[in-house]
Design a protein around this motif. Structure first.
Motif, PDB file in Angstrom:
ATOM      1  N   TYR A 265      -3.175   0.788  -1.667  1.00 30.58           N
ATOM      2  CA  TYR A 265      -3.397   1.818  -2.691  1.00 30.58           C
ATOM      3  C   TYR A 265      -3.624   3.136  -1.966  1.00 30.58           C
ATOM      4  O   TYR A 265      -4.598   3.309  -1.227  1.00 30.58           O
TER       5      TYR A 265
ATOM      6  N   VAL B  91      -3.966   7.263  -1.942  1.00 26.60           N
ATOM      7  CA  VAL B  91      -4.333   8.475  -2.670  1.00 26.60           C
ATOM      8  C   VAL B  91      -4.262   9.653  -1.707  1.00 26.60           C
ATOM      9  O   VAL B  91      -4.971   9.674  -0.694  1.00 26.60           O
ATOM     10  N   ASP B  92      -3.398  10.607  -2.006  1.00 26.95           N
ATOM     11  CA  ASP B  92      -3.241  11.786  -1.156  1.00 26.95           C
ATOM     12  C   ASP B  92      -3.032  11.416   0.313  1.00 26.95           C
ATOM     13  O   ASP B  92      -3.624  12.009   1.229  1.00 26.95           O
TER      14      ASP B  92
ATOM     15  N   ALA C 110      -9.843   0.935  -8.380  1.00 34.31           N
ATOM     16  CA  ALA C 110      -9.758   2.387  -8.245  1.00 34.31           C
ATOM     17  C   ALA C 110      -9.070   3.005  -9.452  1.00 34.31           C
ATOM     18  O   ALA C 110      -8.221   2.394 -10.094  1.00 34.31           O
ATOM     19  N   ALA C 111      -9.472   4.196  -9.766  1.00 35.75           N
ATOM     20  CA  ALA C 111      -8.814   4.920 -10.854  1.00 35.75           C
ATOM     21  C   ALA C 111      -7.354   5.154 -10.504  1.00 35.75           C
ATOM     22  O   ALA C 111      -6.989   5.253  -9.342  1.00 35.75           O
ATOM     23  N   SER C 112      -6.526   5.235 -11.522  1.00 38.50           N
ATOM     24  CA  SER C 112      -5.080   5.312 -11.302  1.00 38.50           C
ATOM     25  C   SER C 112      -4.660   6.726 -10.916  1.00 38.50           C
ATOM     26  O   SER C 112      -3.924   7.392 -11.639  1.00 38.50           O
ATOM     27  N   THR C 113      -5.177   7.194  -9.787  1.00 39.39           N
ATOM     28  CA  THR C 113      -4.813   8.526  -9.305  1.00 39.39           C
ATOM     29  C   THR C 113      -3.876   8.451  -8.116  1.00 39.39           C
ATOM     30  O   THR C 113      -3.420   9.456  -7.617  1.00 39.39           O
ATOM     31  N   GLY C 114      -3.617   7.216  -7.637  1.00 36.68           N
ATOM     32  CA  GLY C 114      -2.767   7.038  -6.473  1.00 36.68           C
ATOM     33  C   GLY C 114      -1.597   6.133  -6.782  1.00 36.68           C
ATOM     34  O   GLY C 114      -1.179   5.989  -7.935  1.00 36.68           O
ATOM     35  N   GLN C 115      -1.093   5.489  -5.752  1.00 39.79           N
ATOM     36  CA  GLN C 115       0.087   4.650  -5.882  1.00 39.79           C
ATOM     37  C   GLN C 115      -0.084   3.391  -5.040  1.00 39.79           C
ATOM     38  O   GLN C 115      -0.537   3.444  -3.904  1.00 39.79           O
TER      39      GLN C 115
ATOM     40  N   LYS D 249      -6.765   3.579   0.344  1.00 40.64           N
ATOM     41  CA  LYS D 249      -8.099   3.336  -0.198  1.00 40.64           C
ATOM     42  C   LYS D 249      -8.416   1.854  -0.343  1.00 40.64           C
ATOM     43  O   LYS D 249      -9.566   1.446  -0.195  1.00 40.64           O
TER      44      LYS D 249
END
Length: 865
Positions: free
Chosen positions: A79, A81-82, A55-60, A86
């Protein structure tokens, strides 16, 4: 067995290479160790996830709790995201190596999100439609409709019923068999009846301390010492399924180093398929007889020219082996050697005598005994299941006695004892561990009234319980409060448990899904899972400590168990400050601040975590700055602290090495200071529990539902109504009963009865037939899998399936405790591995449970389960 055979499922079905590679992509490098287990490839969603790009690094990535009681407690990360999970991954915090292995999760851990976000999560507080104060229509428990209610109404019902029952019957009418912080409030309100009893550890839980002087879960050496073993005997031990993948990884290193493996087990399990050079089938609940027969071989064949027994160790380090080495005050006639030779009872415990009971040929018992004492150092490791048997204290004594005779105790490469759960393959004291939460204990005023898990349902139904030898006391339980533990499903005799639940006036459960205990309740309170709480500390093997964080916000209207306890305390008029003097955030901080780690030279522990004033302010907790090895924020980000090991380091543990060298200087914490082959303390503990006679040596005492019970006439060997033994096994589909609702795992690991082809042919059964498995305790309907991996005369099912009864009273889910008898024995043992049954073809149709609708409770004016 060839490579293709190892890729066959445990039930005998082949797994295609394509499916297996999909599975490997998800479960990691240890997938092959589980011996397969799929009838089909991966569920589509899981296979797609395995193929998905990073996954793209938009989360934690957040360290997520894998809290279930398999002993692994491995590392998983979610992982997010918002606020949405995910992906899931396992340990990649450092490069993998033998000395410093990654703590990879199994299929259960990787399927964890399917439990947290399952459609059957309990969303709202609810009560039975036909409940009323005093119980209402109690016969509808387990099959009634549910009505959604508010938290205020739910808490008011809980408080008012607790008050009513206390006022009418007293506090001894309130029974809490499962862990919950609500018990803190109840303790302040006059107390409650506690539950006690050995579950996983069987007779070992109370048996170890008087025999060996410790209550540790293992009597084996450090994992890095395994490579020094020449022979490893896996006795009733299947780490490929029963604990973290790391255990199998460790045993494989010993295999690569040249160790020979023997599996002694009624089931040719996946561990044997991967490791064993030889499989020796043994009947369940008869292990002691095999050990006694082996002891006979060593005693009668030992000589000065052919030394087989480690007399030096026996004479210096044990008491009770022969009449010349008895503990003070003991009858010399009670020595182990004379019992084996039959000096006083007229029955020598020969391999031929043992073979008739345990099923291992006499010559094979002799061969195994000689291998253990000639292929040294030998590592003989037992699972707990052989002592999960009524009256099984003799197993604990037999293991220690034969081990002391063998010369494999206290030496590098050798061991003779329990190896399972969190200590599987890796014995020794913890190298890193959390501190205390600081939450003060609250004394329970009713602590002297306790019900044993092997007797509690009977006590509720009869109004009598055993409080000790000759002490049968009255009890009148009218309220059952269930916490996280699924006691109705996971203790003996579910049918009796259901009857007990339908007898009392009020049943309540705190849980996150409608498990068996919750299903038979009047009031169900949805609680948060550890994924929805401020954090938790997890201990797995001795080298790791995991700090898991909150992954997502609480689901729906679920509340923390501590919040429920506080709200109940308010309504009961007890001190809220005592119930919860501080929150979970502070509890977690206290555990981290108090964490200790072993010094590199093994001389003692030191503080693990560095904490600054800025850290304390950021975490909004109370504390003091301190200096340690790793900063607290770095540890939280990493999620795990693992002690890095090296071959030959100062942390390598050899069990009882110092004791062997000098038993006078390094006494054990037993009455004699030595290993107690004759242990009057254990005998008294068993006898004084009040159910059966205890013996100070390893005297075989058959269980009520053991192999002997398959005969109506033992002397003529005439079989009875229940000619088969049933063995329940730990299964990759779940951790005990936890995760049995996960659709991915249900699809991958079907709940079936395993039966040997000879037993199937005698009953006219073929592969996948629907069968009825039954005895005097209950009846189960499942599909049968015919496989030579099951020992003749023994059938197998995975324990922990959520019981589901049809209109005829058959459990169509296959919960093994539907068939297990509640035969209590001292000191507190539940008898799971002693069970006799009959199997017949059924004319009922049975949909695979992977296709069953989940136990979803629809909100609103009521809904069907």
């Amino acid at each position: 067995m060839n490579v293709q055979d190892t890729l066959n499922g445990p039930l005998g079905q082949p797994v295609s290479r394509r499916s297996f590679l999909k599975w490997s992509a998800v479960v990691g490098g240890t997938a092959a160790l589980a011996g397969g287990g799929l009838k089909v490839g991966l569920p589509a969603a899981q296979a797609a996830a395995a193929r998905a790009p990073t996954a793209a690094s938009t989360g934690q990535w957040i360290t997520a709790p894998c809290w279930h009681n398999c002993g692994g407690r491995c590392l998983i990360k979610a992982y997010v995201v918002d606020g949405v999970v995910k992906r899931i991954k396992t340990d990649d915090t450092h490069p993998d190596s033998v000395e410093y292995p990654q703590q990879r999760a199994c299929v259960r851990g990787r399927a964890q999100r399917m439990q947290i976000f399952s459609p059957d999560r309990l969303k709202y507080p609810m009560k039975r439609k036909n409940w009323a104060p005093g119980g209402g229509n109690k016969e509808l428990r387990g099959k009634d409709e549910w009505v959604r209610i508010s938290w205020d109404e739910a808490l008011d019902i809980l408080a008012s019923e607790t008050k009513r029952i206390k006022e009418k019957y007293g506090n001894a009418a309130i029974y809490c068999p499962g862990g919950s912080e609500v018990q803190r409030a109840l303790a302040l309100y006059g107390g409650y009846v506690e539950n006690y009893g050995s579950t996983s550890r069987g007779a070992w839980r109370m048996g170890q301390k008087p025999i060996v002087g410790a209550t540790t879960q293992s009597e084996i050496n450090d994992r890095l010492d395994l490579v020094n073993a020449k022979l490893i005997v896996m006795w009733g031990n299947n780490p490929a399924w029963n604990t973290s993948p790391l255990a199998m990884y460790n045993f494989i290193q010993a295999k690569k180093a040249g160790a020979k493996f023997i599996s002694v087990d009624p089931f040719y399990n996946p561990t044997a398929a991967v490791l064993a050079d030889e499989w020796i089938p043994i009947r369940p609940a008869t292990d002691t007889t095999a050990l006694l027969g082996m002891a006979y071989v060593l005693i009668t064949e030992d000589s000065k020219t052919n030394p087989l027994i480690d007399w030096d160790f026996l004479n210096r380090c044990t008491v009770g082996f022969d009449k010349d080495h008895m503990p003070e005050g003991a009858d010399p006639k009670e020595n182990f050697k004379d019992y084996i030779l039959g000096t006083y009872d007229g029955q020598p415990k020969t391999p031929q005598w043992a073979s008739q009971i345990c099923g291992i040929p006499a010559e094979k018992l002799r061969e195994l005994a000689l291998k253990i004492v000639t292929m040294k150092p030998a590592n003989v490791v037992f699972g707990w299941n052989s002592a999960r048997v009524e009256k099984a204290q003799h197993m604990c004594l037999a293991v220690i006695t034969l081990g002391a005779m063998s010369g494999n105790m206290g030496v590098s490469g050798g061991a003779f004892g329990v190896s399972c759960h969190d200590t599987s393959s890796n014995g020794g004291p913890m190298l890193v561990s959390a501190g205390s939460s600081g939450l003060p204990a609250i004394k329970n005023p009713q602590a002297d009234v306790r019900l044993c898990s092997s007797e509690h349902w009977n006590a509720i139904l009869t109004g009598k319980y055993t409080a000790g030898k000759g002490k049968i006391k009255d009890i009148n339980v009218q309220m059952i409060f269930h916490g996280f533990a699924s006691k109705l499903n996971q203790t003996n005799n579910i049918n009796k448990g259901v009857a007990a639940h339908r007898k009392v006036e009020f049943v309540v459960s705190n849980h996150y899904v409608l498990n068996t205990s919750a299903k038979y309740s009047d009031l169900v309170l949805p609680v948060t899972t550890p994924w929805e709480r401020p954090g938790t500390l997890l201990a797995g093997n001795r080298e790791i400590m995991i700090w898991a964080s909150q992954v997502v916000d609480p689901m729906f209207e679920a509340q923390d168990d501590q919040w429920i306890a506080v709200e109940l305390a308010k309504r009961l008029g007890v001190d809220v400050q005592q119930v919860a003097p501080f929150g979970r955030e502070q509890q977690v901080f206290n555990q981290i601040a108090g964490a200790k780690v072993m010094k590199p030279d093994g001389s003692g522990t030191e503080t693990l975590v560095t904490i600054t004033d800025a850290d304390i302010a950021a975490m909004k907790v109370q504390g003091k700055p301190q200096q340690g090895r790793i900063g607290i924020m770095e540890l939280k980000e990493r999620g795990i602290y693992q002690v890095e090991r090296k071959f030959g380091d100062k942390l390598t543990y050899i069990h009882n090495k110092a004791f062997r060298a000098d038993p006078v200087k390094n006494k054990l914490d037993t009455k004699s200071g030595k290993l107690q082959i004759h242990c009057q303390e254990l005998a008294d503990l068993v006898t004084n529990a009040g159910w059966n006679q205890g013996y100070p040596i390893a005297k075989y005492d058959p269980p009520t539902d053991g192999y002997e019970a398959t005969f109506k006439d033992w002397k003529t060997q005439t079989k009875g109504d229940y000619p088969l033994q049933m063995c329940n096994i730990h299964y990759p589909r779940r951790a005990h009963s936890c995760m049995d609702n996960v659709s991915w795992l249900r699809e991958a690991w079907t709940q079936e009865l395993l039966m040997n082809p000879m037993d199937a042919a005698q009953r006219g059964l073929q592969q996948d037939d629907v069968v009825r498995v039954f005895n005097d305790h209950g009846s189960v309907i499942r599909h049968v899998t015919v496989t030579p991996r099951a020992m003749p005369g023994v059938v197998f099912m995975g324990e922990g399936a959520w019981a589901e009864f049809d209109a005829d009273g058959n459990d169509i889910a296959g919960a093994t405790n539907t068939l297990s008898g509640d035969h209590a024995s001292g000191p507190d043992v539940e008898s799971w591995q002693a069970c006799v049954v009959q199997v017949e073809k059924s004319n009922k149709s049975l949909t695979p449970d992977a296709q069953w609708k989940p136990r979803v409770v629809f909100p609103g004016g009521g809904g069907n389960v």
